[in-house]
Design a protein around this motif. Structure first.
Motif, PDB file in Angstrom:
ATOM      1  N   GLN A 181     -36.510  67.379   7.781  1.00  0.00           N
ATOM      2  CA  GLN A 181     -35.117  67.828   7.664  1.00  0.00           C
ATOM      3  C   GLN A 181     -34.943  68.976   6.682  1.00  0.00           C
ATOM      4  O   GLN A 181     -33.867  69.580   6.613  1.00  0.00           O
ATOM      5  N   PHE A 183     -36.276  71.757   6.932  1.00  0.00           N
ATOM      6  CA  PHE A 183     -36.383  73.013   7.673  1.00  0.00           C
ATOM      7  C   PHE A 183     -35.166  73.204   8.573  1.00  0.00           C
ATOM      8  O   PHE A 183     -34.461  72.253   8.906  1.00  0.00           O
ATOM      9  N   GLN A 184     -34.957  74.417   8.999  1.00  0.00           N
ATOM     10  CA  GLN A 184     -33.781  74.760   9.785  1.00  0.00           C
ATOM     11  C   GLN A 184     -33.987  74.520  11.280  1.00  0.00           C
ATOM     12  O   GLN A 184     -33.038  74.264  12.013  1.00  0.00           O
ATOM     13  N   ASN A 185     -35.225  74.618  11.746  1.00  0.00           N
ATOM     14  CA  ASN A 185     -35.479  74.447  13.175  1.00  0.00           C
ATOM     15  C   ASN A 185     -36.763  73.650  13.404  1.00  0.00           C
ATOM     16  O   ASN A 185     -37.579  73.490  12.499  1.00  0.00           O
ATOM     17  N   ARG A 187     -37.314  70.541  13.620  1.00  0.00           N
ATOM     18  CA  ARG A 187     -37.473  69.501  12.603  1.00  0.00           C
ATOM     19  C   ARG A 187     -38.314  68.336  13.106  1.00  0.00           C
ATOM     20  O   ARG A 187     -39.097  67.749  12.347  1.00  0.00           O
ATOM     21  N   ASN A 264     -29.174  68.288   5.132  1.00  0.00           N
ATOM     22  CA  ASN A 264     -28.576  69.353   5.939  1.00  0.00           C
ATOM     23  C   ASN A 264     -28.455  68.848   7.365  1.00  0.00           C
ATOM     24  O   ASN A 264     -29.430  68.770   8.098  1.00  0.00           O
ATOM     25  N   GLN A 266     -26.829  70.202   9.846  1.00  0.00           N
ATOM     26  CA  GLN A 266     -26.583  71.230  10.845  1.00  0.00           C
ATOM     27  C   GLN A 266     -27.766  71.363  11.786  1.00  0.00           C
ATOM     28  O   GLN A 266     -28.883  71.164  11.410  1.00  0.00           O
TER      29      GLN A 266
END
Length: 266
Positions: A181, A183-185, A187, A264, A266
């Motif tokens: 989690q 990381f932004q992409n 995951r 995060n 998102q």
């Protein structure tokens, strides 16, 4: 609040574990009937028929064990990930409960479910043996002598060992998901990579404290001959248990830190 969360956890997974239980017990009865019937007819049975029956039994047993563990792990991973880090996480983290209560409710629920699956595995095996013996018309009284094993301390040490290793295994899943989690992409992919990386690193470190690593067969037979003396088996298991405790504490607080300070959604 922790009690309410834990109660909700059990209630949400009860139907799935009830289904798993019914399937496992059903397979154990079927396996016992097939095994007992086949054993009675092995003398007059052709080689091809014996191979087919043996293969069927192997598939039932192996498939049952693998299916039981995979089902349990899927439920544990899916509930933790979806409840804490997907859309449901917005609702979960707004509950009037501390991160400790939320994470611990998931962990305790998963630990109880995993230990139940382990118990179910042994119960299914026991039922299979009983059904086979009944079909074959054998005396079943010797089967119950297995409970005499609980008079030896080694059994209790093994149970404790299973509890601690199961707990650390669950937290290994949790910490891998939590690290993903960060990381932004991708995951999910990164969580899988973290899982295998942690498995490798922890297994290398753990080789120095795994029970039995520095013991030869004579040492093991000596302990068994002495009925698993508590003091000897305590010395035998304690280093590994200490390592498991360190793993459990480290991984738990890593999950807590990420969930509380680095979350995060998102």
């Amino acid at each position: 609040m922790f009690g309410k969360l834990l109660k909700y956890e059990f209630k949400s997974t009860a139907k799935w574990y009830l289904l798993i239980t019914l399937i496992a017990l059903g397979l154990s009865v079927i396996t016992g009937v097939i095994g007992g019937s086949a054993t009675n007819g092995f003398v007059n049975m052709e080689t091809n028929s014996m191979q087919i029956i043996t293969g069927t039994l192997g598939i039932l047993i192996f498939g049952g064990v693998i299916g039981l563990y995979l089902s349990n792990y899927y439920i544990i991973i899916r509930r933790f990930y979806s409840n804490l880090y997907e859309r449901e996480g917005y609702l979960t983290w707004t509950l009037p409960a501390s991160p400790h209560a939320i994470i611990l409710s998931k962990f305790v629920g998963a630990l109880v479910a995993s230990l139940y699956c382990l118990f179910l595995l042994f119960l299914s095996g026991f039922i299979t043996i009983l059904v086979m013996g009944t079909v074959m018309g054998e005396d079943l009284s010797p089967v119950f002598s297995i409970f005499e094993a609980f008079s030896h301390s080694i059994v209790y040490w093994i149970i404790i060992w299973w509890i601690f290793t199961t707990a650390s295994g669950i937290l290994l899943f949790y910490v891998s998901i939590a690290l993903g989690q960060l990381f932004q992409n991708r995951r999910g992919l990164k969580a899988i990579l973290f899982f295998f990386l942690l498995c490798l690193v922890l297994s290398i470190i753990g080789t120095a404290v795994q029970p039995g690593r520095n013991m030869n067969m004579n040492d093991i037979l000596h302990l068994l001959y002495n009925n698993g003396n508590m003091e000897e088996w305590g010395t035998f298991f304690i280093p590994g248990l200490i390592y498991e405790v360190i793993k459990i504490i480290s991984m738990y607080f890593t999950v807590h830190y990420i969930s509380k300070y680095k979350l995060n959604l998102q």
